[in-house]
Design an enzyme around this catalytic site. Structure first.
Site, PDB file in Angstrom:
ATOM      1  CG  HIS A 198      -6.500   5.707   3.720  1.00 25.32           C
ATOM      2  ND1 HIS A 198      -6.401   5.009   2.540  1.00 25.32           N
ATOM      3  CD2 HIS A 198      -5.408   5.386   4.435  1.00 25.32           C
ATOM      4  CE1 HIS A 198      -5.286   4.309   2.547  1.00 25.32           C
ATOM      5  NE2 HIS A 198      -4.659   4.512   3.684  1.00 25.32           N
ATOM      6  CB  CYS A 212      -1.001  -0.004   1.144  1.00 17.59           C
ATOM      7  SG  CYS A 212      -0.320  -0.356   2.741  1.00 17.59           S
TER       8      CYS A 212
END
Ligand code: GLN
Ligand code: ZN
Length: 754
Positions: free
Chosen positions: A694, A643
């Site tokens: 997120h 990521c």
């Protein structure tokens, strides 16, 4: 302007508080529990303590303005009038500052990214065409005055104009911010005269960008910029500090300018023998490692400093970078074994080392001989300790590496895994962690404080696992996970169980804003005394007929998030961790686990700052991953997860990892990474994240289905997996449930179209 040269300093120091006092004060302020005045008084106390400590230890120049309520790049944006226009409507200056960093209900925050190759994350200023720079020197002038009133030989520290612009981000169609350099120069000139007027003898301008290849014409720009700032008469003496690598051509470029001091990093970069003549200047030798925790070999350091004394008028001793990257002081660690303690040096101890070296270099003192003797004893004890030289382990690694860390061909593996796993096309899964609930956190705290015993802790974790398995069954996911409730952190969890690591009790360092981490110390040869994850995985597997993925952290990520021994190449240490992970995969396999994920989110983080060093790094990083993952049979499916976006430079390495399935952050970049993978002929399976974890937003099924359809343009259905961008541990339970429900619907919808 001619200022007395200084002889001993640090480039900056920790600021979050020896017991994270600043973190608590700021978070209290955010939560409305404390007032601005309370926060300011905690901050002022911390500054006072820090300066007094540095001064008392014997530094003759003390950095100020390295204190920050959030981040030094954000402070510089505020200094230069470059906070984003979207916060302009917020009346209070402090709230405006925090809104830029963290956002509010109405305002999106600035992005955050890694500060060079450290684990610190800075706030990325945005530069639009409309940005007009203006000088707001309030903070630096106030800190200077505060320090002067305390009688400190204060040296204000400011990020230099080149680094500020190179690390900022162009927005709204603006070109590269570095093109605005000529607009910043007059502001820096104005700032320099204000500092001179306020009585600063020295100013430190940080230009770490010069140790990277970020700017094409770094040396030339440096020469122009500092010729201009240096020619201006009405200013303090200028010290340009660089760190995290070697300056190469920028060193002689800076040497040609009228600045008074240049700082070089002798730990990460420059060879003292290659330093050119710096006539009349002070060379600030960053010889004490500011970002790792090892005690300095004083005798060796003195030898290296000796070779510098011909090059410069004065050699000042310093840390290689700010010590904000290491914990405050060893004194807070009560639990270290006596031997290990003597090998270490944290922030406070490093200051003492700097002073010792400077005193020896500039005339010698009786006490110094003792310090050198103690350093020698520690260095030899470390070199001789059997925990650092496990011959058996080393032979084992050599023989596995020599026999080749290879698995069957992609086709063979795919066929045997398909037969074993029997998954539908577009299989759905998650990245590993589920929300860390208050039950989990309470149990962990309870175990630490002795309130509950290991048996009770185990019972609570198993109940969490059972809940997470039931949830995934209910949602209809295809490949399940146990949810990682037992992991405080994906690196620390393994570090606590592996030999060769030490976990500190108070070794906090700032990761970003008020977030602090406690990186484990990897001091010795790494080995695995017992299986680390097998019980949790097999328990989870016992609750379901669907495959449960075993979940491990990869060798590069464990390295990247630890303080690592500096007495052997990183590649060797990576292989030792890899061997431990390999043994774990084999044990998981024997226990009946058919899919094992080895996370490498930090693969890109250790990428060297100079292009010429990158290939070598990627080669050993990939080799370590393959060592870790090639011990299993072809029918066992290896996953990896990556990521933090921007895979461009490591895309070839991602393919070389040769994992059967790679899940990768992609939701925010609209699957672009798939084209990049295709371009290099990537032929394994891939799970581009279809849901940005997120944000608390629950994406609709349609939205994820649309992302899947666009992914299918690049990757055929038999190689495409469906998963979120990353682990779910920071999210709330109801969001996760809603989002995964929609994710399963999206997959079913797109499958039906196929
Ligand atoms: N397996 C880890 C998790 O789900 C991966 C975390 C990460 O990529 N940083 O939390
Ligand atoms: Zn991730």
């Amino acid at each position: 302007m001619p200022s007395q040269p200084f002889t001993a300093t640090v480039l900056g120091s920790p600021r979050i508080g020896p017991h994270r006092e600043l973190k608590r004060a700021i978070e209290g302020y955010w939560a409305g529990r404390t007032t601005r005045a309370d926060l300011e008084s905690v901050a002022a106390d911390l500054r006072r303590q820090t300066w007094a400590g540095l001064s008392l230890a014997g530094l003759d120049s003390v950095p100020v303005n390295t204190f920050s309520l959030y981040d030094q790049m954000l402070d510089t944006a505020a200094l230069l009038g470059a906070l984003p226009p979207r916060v302009a409507g917020i009346a209070d200056d402090l709230d405006r500052y925090f809104a830029s960093a963290r956002g509010t209900e109405d305002v999106a925050p600035l992005e955050m990214t890694k500060w060079f190759d450290t684990n610190y994350h800075y706030i990325v200023p945005e530069i639009a065409t409309e940005t007009t720079f203006t000088l707001n020197p309030g903070k630096v002038l106030a800190e200077l005055k505060e320090a002067q009133q305390q009688g400190i030989a204060a040296r204000p520290v400011i990020i230099g104009p080149m680094t500020f612009l190179a690390l900022s981000k162009p927005v709204d169609g603006a070109g590269a911010p570095i093109a605005r350099l000529s607009e910043l120069i007059p502001l820096y000139i104005q700032l320099l005269s204000l500092l001179a007027e306020a009585g600063a003898a020295w100013v430190q301008l940080d230009e770490p960008v010069l140790v990277t290849d970020i700017l094409d014409n770094g040396p030339e720009l440096a020469e122009r910029t500092y010729a201009e700032l240096g020619t201006h008469p009405d200013r303090p003496a200028i010290f340009v500090a660089t760190y995290f690598g070697g300056l190469d051509a920028s060193l002689s470029a800076l040497a040609r300018t009228p600045i008074e001091a240049i700082g070089i990093d002798l730990v990460a970069g420059d060879d003292p023998a290659a330093v050119p003549e710096l006539a009349g200047k002070t060379l600030v030798a960053g010889i004490v490692d500011g970002r790792n925790v090892w005690r300095t070999d004083l005798e060796a350091a003195l030898g290296r400093l000796g070779t510098l004394s011909d090059a410069a008028h004065t050699v000042a001793v310093s840390t290689s970078c700010s010590t904000m990257h290491v914990p405050y002081s060893l004194a807070a660690e009560t639990d270290i074994d006596d031997r290990l303690r003597t090998w270490l040096s944290f922030g406070a101890e490093k200051v003492t080392e700097v002073v010792t070296l400077a005193r020896t270099l500039h005339g010698g003192r009786d006490t110094v001989a003792l310090a050198v003797e103690a350093s020698n004893a520690a260095i030899s004890s470390r070199a001789a300790d059997p925990r650092l030289h496990n011959g058996h382990l080393r032979t084992r690694i050599d023989s596995i590496v020599a026999s080749g860390s290879r698995r069957g061909s992609t086709e063979v593996r795919r066929a045997s895994q398909a037969a074993r796993l029997n998954l539908p096309p577009l299989p759905t899964t998650t990245i590993g962690s589920y929300p860390q609930t208050s039950t989990i956190r309470k149990a962990r705290a309870g175990l630490r404080s002795g309130e509950i015993d290991a048996g009770e802790y185990n019972r609570i974790m198993r109940a969490e696992i059972a809940d997470v398995i039931a949830l995934q069954e209910e949602l209809g996911l295809d490949v399940l996970v146990h949810g990682e409730p037992e992991r405080n952190d994906m690196v620390q969890y393994f570090a606590e169980q592996l030999d060769g690591f030490f976990a500190t009790t108070n070794g906090w360092v700032q990761s970003y804003g008020t977030r602090c981490v406690r990186p484990p110390i990897l001091y010795g040869d790494v080995s695995r005394p017992h299986p680390m994850t097998v019980d949790w995985a097999t328990y989870a597997q016992s609750l379901t007929g669907k495959p449960v993925k075993g979940m491990l952290t990869g060798p590069v990520t464990i390295l990247a998030w630890s303080f690592v021994r500096d007495d052997q190449p990183l590649a060797d240490t990576a292989n030792q961790i890899a061997l431990a992970i390999r043994d774990e995969t084999v044990d998981l396999e024997s226990a009946g686990i058919a899919i094992i994920q080895v996370d490498e989110p930090a693969l890109r983080e250790l990428l060297p700052l100079r292009s010429k060093d990158k290939a070598d790094y990627l080669a050993w990083a990939v080799a370590a991953f393959r060592l870790a993952t090639s011990g299993v049979v072809d029918a066992t499916q290896i996953h990896t997860h990556l990521c933090y976006s921007e895979f461009g430079e490591v895309i070839g390495a991602i393919a070389d990892l040769d994992a059967d399935v790679t899940s990768i952050e992609a939701a925010r970049s609209h699957m672009e990474v798939l084209d990049d993978l295709n371009a290099i002929g990537f032929a394994n399976s891939v799970g581009p994240g279809v849901y940005d974890i997120h944000s608390p937003r629950v994406p609709a099924a349609d939205e994820m289905a649309e992302l899947l359809r666009s992914a299918l343009k690049a990757v055929p259905a038999e190689r495409l997996w469906v998963n979120p961008d990353c682990g779910l541990k920071t999210r709330g339970s109801s969001e996760v449930k809603g989002a995964l429900h929609n994710l399963v619907i999206a997959a079913a919808r797109v499958r039906a179209e196929g």
